[in-house]
Design a protein around this motif. Structure first.
Motif, PDB file in Angstrom:
ATOM      1  N   GLU A   1       0.841  -1.192   0.000  1.00 34.61           N
ATOM      2  CA  GLU A   1       0.000   0.000   0.000  1.00 34.61           C
ATOM      3  C   GLU A   1       0.880   1.247   0.000  1.00 34.61           C
ATOM      4  O   GLU A   1       1.756   1.401   0.850  1.00 34.61           O
ATOM      5  CB  GLU A   1      -0.908  -0.005   1.223  1.00 34.61           C
ATOM      6  CG  GLU A   1      -1.950   1.066   1.201  1.00 34.61           C
ATOM      7  CD  GLU A   1      -2.918   0.952   2.364  1.00 34.61           C
ATOM      8  OE1 GLU A   1      -3.746   1.859   2.490  1.00 34.61           O
ATOM      9  OE2 GLU A   1      -2.834  -0.016   3.130  1.00 34.61           O
ATOM     10  N   LEU A   2       0.651   2.149  -0.953  1.00 31.19           N
ATOM     11  CA  LEU A   2       1.432   3.378  -1.075  1.00 31.19           C
ATOM     12  C   LEU A   2       0.670   4.550  -0.471  1.00 31.19           C
ATOM     13  O   LEU A   2      -0.547   4.652  -0.610  1.00 31.19           O
ATOM     14  CB  LEU A   2       1.746   3.673  -2.534  1.00 31.19           C
ATOM     15  CG  LEU A   2       2.672   2.698  -3.238  1.00 31.19           C
ATOM     16  CD1 LEU A   2       2.821   3.081  -4.696  1.00 31.19           C
ATOM     17  CD2 LEU A   2       4.022   2.662  -2.566  1.00 31.19           C
ATOM     18  N   SER A   3       1.398   5.427   0.177  1.00 35.24           N
ATOM     19  CA  SER A   3       0.822   6.628   0.765  1.00 35.24           C
ATOM     20  C   SER A   3       1.681   7.827   0.403  1.00 35.24           C
ATOM     21  O   SER A   3       2.873   7.703   0.156  1.00 35.24           O
ATOM     22  CB  SER A   3       0.756   6.508   2.287  1.00 35.24           C
ATOM     23  OG  SER A   3      -0.114   5.484   2.663  1.00 35.24           O
ATOM     24  N   GLU A   4       1.029   8.965   0.395  1.00 35.45           N
ATOM     25  CA  GLU A   4       1.728  10.216   0.128  1.00 35.45           C
ATOM     26  C   GLU A   4       1.824  10.996   1.436  1.00 35.45           C
ATOM     27  O   GLU A   4       0.815  11.242   2.097  1.00 35.45           O
ATOM     28  CB  GLU A   4       0.970  11.035  -0.913  1.00 35.45           C
ATOM     29  CG  GLU A   4       1.669  12.299  -1.311  1.00 35.45           C
ATOM     30  CD  GLU A   4       0.901  13.059  -2.372  1.00 35.45           C
ATOM     31  OE1 GLU A   4       1.450  13.246  -3.461  1.00 35.45           O
ATOM     32  OE2 GLU A   4      -0.239  13.455  -2.087  1.00 35.45           O
ATOM     33  N   VAL A   5       3.025  11.344   1.813  1.00 41.84           N
ATOM     34  CA  VAL A   5       3.259  12.161   2.998  1.00 41.84           C
ATOM     35  C   VAL A   5       3.512  13.579   2.499  1.00 41.84           C
ATOM     36  O   VAL A   5       4.328  13.785   1.606  1.00 41.84           O
ATOM     37  CB  VAL A   5       4.483  11.663   3.792  1.00 41.84           C
ATOM     38  CG1 VAL A   5       4.689  12.497   5.032  1.00 41.84           C
ATOM     39  CG2 VAL A   5       4.344  10.205   4.128  1.00 41.84           C
ATOM     40  N   TYR A   6       2.786  14.553   3.055  1.00 40.94           N
ATOM     41  CA  TYR A   6       2.980  15.923   2.590  1.00 40.94           C
ATOM     42  C   TYR A   6       2.844  16.907   3.731  1.00 40.94           C
ATOM     43  O   TYR A   6       2.283  16.609   4.784  1.00 40.94           O
ATOM     44  CB  TYR A   6       2.015  16.266   1.453  1.00 40.94           C
ATOM     45  CG  TYR A   6       0.559  16.351   1.862  1.00 40.94           C
ATOM     46  CD1 TYR A   6      -0.016  17.571   2.149  1.00 40.94           C
ATOM     47  CD2 TYR A   6      -0.237  15.214   1.932  1.00 40.94           C
ATOM     48  CE1 TYR A   6      -1.343  17.666   2.517  1.00 40.94           C
ATOM     49  CE2 TYR A   6      -1.557  15.288   2.298  1.00 40.94           C
ATOM     50  CZ  TYR A   6      -2.110  16.515   2.589  1.00 40.94           C
ATOM     51  OH  TYR A   6      -3.419  16.598   2.968  1.00 40.94           O
ATOM     52  N   LEU A   7       3.394  18.075   3.488  1.00 40.86           N
ATOM     53  CA  LEU A   7       3.305  19.193   4.424  1.00 40.86           C
ATOM     54  C   LEU A   7       2.229  20.147   3.903  1.00 40.86           C
ATOM     55  O   LEU A   7       2.387  20.723   2.828  1.00 40.86           O
ATOM     56  CB  LEU A   7       4.644  19.924   4.522  1.00 40.86           C
ATOM     57  CG  LEU A   7       5.819  19.095   4.996  1.00 40.86           C
ATOM     58  CD1 LEU A   7       7.122  19.854   4.774  1.00 40.86           C
ATOM     59  CD2 LEU A   7       5.665  18.718   6.443  1.00 40.86           C
ATOM     60  N   PRO A   8       1.119  20.309   4.625  1.00 41.52           N
ATOM     61  CA  PRO A   8       0.073  21.220   4.163  1.00 41.52           C
ATOM     62  C   PRO A   8       0.604  22.653   4.055  1.00 41.52           C
ATOM     63  O   PRO A   8       1.410  23.093   4.872  1.00 41.52           O
ATOM     64  CB  PRO A   8      -0.993  21.130   5.259  1.00 41.52           C
ATOM     65  CG  PRO A   8      -0.714  19.860   5.964  1.00 41.52           C
ATOM     66  CD  PRO A   8       0.754  19.624   5.846  1.00 41.52           C
ATOM     67  N   ASP A   9       0.176  23.356   3.029  1.00 45.80           N
ATOM     68  CA  ASP A   9       0.547  24.751   2.769  1.00 45.80           C
ATOM     69  C   ASP A   9       2.037  24.947   2.521  1.00 45.80           C
ATOM     70  O   ASP A   9       2.550  26.050   2.655  1.00 45.80           O
ATOM     71  CB  ASP A   9       0.096  25.673   3.915  1.00 45.80           C
ATOM     72  CG  ASP A   9      -1.403  25.685   4.086  1.00 45.80           C
ATOM     73  OD1 ASP A   9      -2.115  25.464   3.078  1.00 45.80           O
ATOM     74  OD2 ASP A   9      -1.880  25.911   5.213  1.00 45.80           O
ATOM     75  N   PHE A  10       2.741  23.893   2.141  1.00 40.89           N
ATOM     76  CA  PHE A  10       4.166  24.019   1.834  1.00 40.89           C
ATOM     77  C   PHE A  10       4.366  24.762   0.516  1.00 40.89           C
ATOM     78  O   PHE A  10       5.370  25.443   0.336  1.00 40.89           O
ATOM     79  CB  PHE A  10       4.816  22.638   1.764  1.00 40.89           C
ATOM     80  CG  PHE A  10       6.301  22.676   1.617  1.00 40.89           C
ATOM     81  CD1 PHE A  10       7.103  22.975   2.701  1.00 40.89           C
ATOM     82  CD2 PHE A  10       6.915  22.431   0.405  1.00 40.89           C
ATOM     83  CE1 PHE A  10       8.472  23.016   2.586  1.00 40.89           C
ATOM     84  CE2 PHE A  10       8.288  22.473   0.271  1.00 40.89           C
ATOM     85  CZ  PHE A  10       9.064  22.770   1.372  1.00 40.89           C
ATOM     86  N   ASP A  11       3.393  24.662  -0.401  1.00 36.86           N
ATOM     87  CA  ASP A  11       3.496  25.337  -1.691  1.00 36.86           C
ATOM     88  C   ASP A  11       3.548  26.853  -1.525  1.00 36.86           C
ATOM     89  O   ASP A  11       4.234  27.542  -2.274  1.00 36.86           O
ATOM     90  CB  ASP A  11       2.319  24.961  -2.589  1.00 36.86           C
ATOM     91  CG  ASP A  11       2.326  23.489  -2.934  1.00 36.86           C
ATOM     92  OD1 ASP A  11       3.426  22.888  -2.936  1.00 36.86           O
ATOM     93  OD2 ASP A  11       1.247  22.933  -3.196  1.00 36.86           O
ATOM     94  N   LYS A  12       2.816  27.382  -0.545  1.00 35.17           N
ATOM     95  CA  LYS A  12       2.829  28.826  -0.309  1.00 35.17           C
ATOM     96  C   LYS A  12       4.222  29.306   0.074  1.00 35.17           C
ATOM     97  O   LYS A  12       4.673  30.353  -0.365  1.00 35.17           O
ATOM     98  CB  LYS A  12       1.836  29.189   0.794  1.00 35.17           C
ATOM     99  CG  LYS A  12       0.402  28.952   0.431  1.00 35.17           C
ATOM    100  CD  LYS A  12      -0.505  29.278   1.585  1.00 35.17           C
ATOM    101  CE  LYS A  12      -1.948  28.948   1.249  1.00 35.17           C
ATOM    102  NZ  LYS A  12      -2.844  29.179   2.399  1.00 35.17           N
ATOM    103  N   ILE A  13       4.896  28.524   0.890  1.00 37.98           N
ATOM    104  CA  ILE A  13       6.249  28.892   1.322  1.00 37.98           C
ATOM    105  C   ILE A  13       7.204  28.832   0.147  1.00 37.98           C
ATOM    106  O   ILE A  13       8.050  29.709  -0.031  1.00 37.98           O
ATOM    107  CB  ILE A  13       6.709  27.963   2.456  1.00 37.98           C
ATOM    108  CG1 ILE A  13       5.832  28.178   3.662  1.00 37.98           C
ATOM    109  CG2 ILE A  13       8.160  28.185   2.808  1.00 37.98           C
ATOM    110  CD1 ILE A  13       5.991  27.141   4.729  1.00 37.98           C
TER     111      ILE A  13
END
Length: 121
Positions: free
Chosen positions: A88-100
């Motif tokens: 099972e694959l999952s995506e780990v991300y930082l919310p609102d990282f694109d704004k930075i």
């Protein structure tokens, strides 16, 4: 392995990995993010702490910007299964990282324009 994945997460904003590794990475990254906030008063102590947990200077700059604006949020989203072994694959991300990232690109393009203007003169 967690140190490398955390560095990649802070440089890209999101990574794709197995669910077990994603859960492990989430707890590790939240511990590092909280630890950097706890040492916020002393910049030297904070830099040394982050240098121990991260591989590159870019990831250290990104974590400092991220904890200033957003906080310590890390999210996991289950995506699919990997062909071949059905992990099972999952995506780990930082919310609102694109704004930075956009803000830092805008600042770098502004300084680049100023440098070009100085060179033309």
């Amino acid at each position: 392995m967690q140190k490398t994945q955390l560095t990649m997460l802070l440089e890209a904003g999101k990574i794709l990995t197995t669910t077990a590794k994603a859960k492990s990475l989430k707890s590790y990254s939240e511990r590092v993010l909280h630890g950097s906030l706890a040492r916020n008063n002393d910049k030297v102590r904070q830099a040394r702490y982050l240098k121990y947990y991260l591989n590159t200077d870019l990831s250290i700059k990104n974590i400092l910007k991220y904890t200033e604006t957003v906080g310590t949020a890390v999210s996991i989203v289950r995506v699919s299964v990997r062909p071949g072994d059905n992990a099972e694959l999952s995506e780990v991300y930082l919310p609102d990282f694109d704004k930075i990232k956009k803000a830092s690109k805008a600042k770098s393009s502004e300084t680049g324009k100023k440098t070009e203007e100085k060179i033309k003169k």
